[in-house]
Motif scaffolding. Structure first.
Motif, PDB file in Angstrom:
ATOM      1  N   ALA A  35      -3.448  -2.349  -1.106  1.00  0.00           N
ATOM      2  CA  ALA A  35      -3.627  -2.975   0.207  1.00  0.00           C
ATOM      3  C   ALA A  35      -4.779  -3.963   0.086  1.00  0.00           C
ATOM      4  CB  ALA A  35      -3.924  -1.940   1.285  1.00  0.00           C
ATOM      5  N   ALA A  39      -8.166  -2.822   4.606  1.00  0.00           N
ATOM      6  CA  ALA A  39      -6.923  -2.348   5.213  1.00  0.00           C
ATOM      7  C   ALA A  39      -6.897  -0.838   5.419  1.00  0.00           C
ATOM      8  CB  ALA A  39      -5.727  -2.767   4.363  1.00  0.00           C
ATOM      9  N   GLU A 186       2.390   0.889  -0.956  1.00  0.00           N
ATOM     10  CA  GLU A 186       1.849  -0.293  -0.276  1.00  0.00           C
ATOM     11  C   GLU A 186       1.452   0.113   1.138  1.00  0.00           C
ATOM     12  OE1 GLU A 186       1.181  -3.108  -1.560  1.00  0.00           O
ATOM     13  OE2 GLU A 186       2.334  -3.164  -3.433  1.00  0.00           O
ATOM     14  N   GLY A 188       0.263  -1.610   3.484  1.00  0.00           N
ATOM     15  CA  GLY A 188       0.568  -2.582   4.531  1.00  0.00           C
ATOM     16  C   GLY A 188       1.693  -2.120   5.432  1.00  0.00           C
ATOM     17  N   LYS A 191       0.255  -0.179   8.517  1.00  0.00           N
ATOM     18  CA  LYS A 191      -0.794  -0.768   9.351  1.00  0.00           C
ATOM     19  C   LYS A 191      -0.602  -0.355  10.804  1.00  0.00           C
ATOM     20  CE  LYS A 191      -2.875  -5.200  10.632  1.00  0.00           C
ATOM     21  NZ  LYS A 191      -2.829  -6.676  10.442  1.00  0.00           N
TER      22      LYS A 191
END
Length: 205
Positions: A35, A39, A186, A188, A191
């Motif tokens: 990330a 993050a 990952e 992301g 989020k």
């Protein structure tokens, strides 16, 4: 023995960063967290290490089975390399520090005060503590900071040996540690949504 994380949400400074994180690990497996900076990688690892509570979700890790290596080296500068490792070994009830000295190329430095080491040598000493914990799950936050190419390769060998012996590792890193079998998560994709942040803020109005 298994590591299981389900629907985990974490925050930093009152701001939700990640939500719905889920994964599992079994002995011999490694998971690499990816990330951008800020993050939530460190926050997630701190939560898994029990250093801060989650907003929600479940974390099931081996009881008394986690060793956490953060950005800080965690060494006592007034003690020698050998004394540092003996101290941590005694905390975890481990008698032998020879492997830690050898695997992290610290044998020739063992009588030197930790405060007199270079940044890379301090990092190797900090990471060598992993080998005297006797714990199966390693949580590693950017472990290769300050390490040169040869030391990164050395550390990769140590992690592979840990996995081969039935250990597990969760690693936040952008560096290739030579672990082709490691899964990549990952962050992301997890989020926190804007509506989650709004709801969280409203709880404190």
């Amino acid at each position: 023995m298994e590591c299981m994380v389900q629907d985990l949400s974490v925050a930093r400074g009152g701001v939700p960063l990640l939500q719905g994180v889920g994964f599992s690990l079994v002995p011999g497996e490694a998971l690499v967290l990816r990330a951008p900076n800020g993050a939530g990688k460190t926050t997630l690892l701190r939560c898994l290490a029990g250093l801060q509570p989650p907003l929600s979700g479940q974390v099931n890790l081996p009881e008394e089975g986690v060793a956490y290596a953060s950005h800080a080296d965690g060494i006592k500068t007034q003690l020698s390399v050998r004394e540092n490792l003996r101290f941590w070994a005694s905390v975890h009830g481990v008698a032998d520090i020879g492997e830690a000295l050898e695997r992290f190329d610290l044998v020739g430095l063992q009588t030197r005060l930790a405060g007199h080491l270079s940044a890379g040598q301090k990092r190797r000493l900090g990471l060598a503590r992993l080998l005297v914990t006797g714990r199966p799950l390693w949580l590693l936050d950017e472990p290769t900071v300050s390490l040169d190419t040869s030391a990164v390769a050395l550390f990769g060998d140590v992690v592979r040996s840990h996995l081969a012996g039935g250990g597990m590792a969760i690693i936040a890193t952008h560096i290739d540690l030579g672990l082709p079998e490691a899964r990549v998560l990952e962050l992301g994709a997890f989020k926190a949504r804007a509506d989650t942040m709004d709801t969280f803020d409203e709880a404190f109005l």
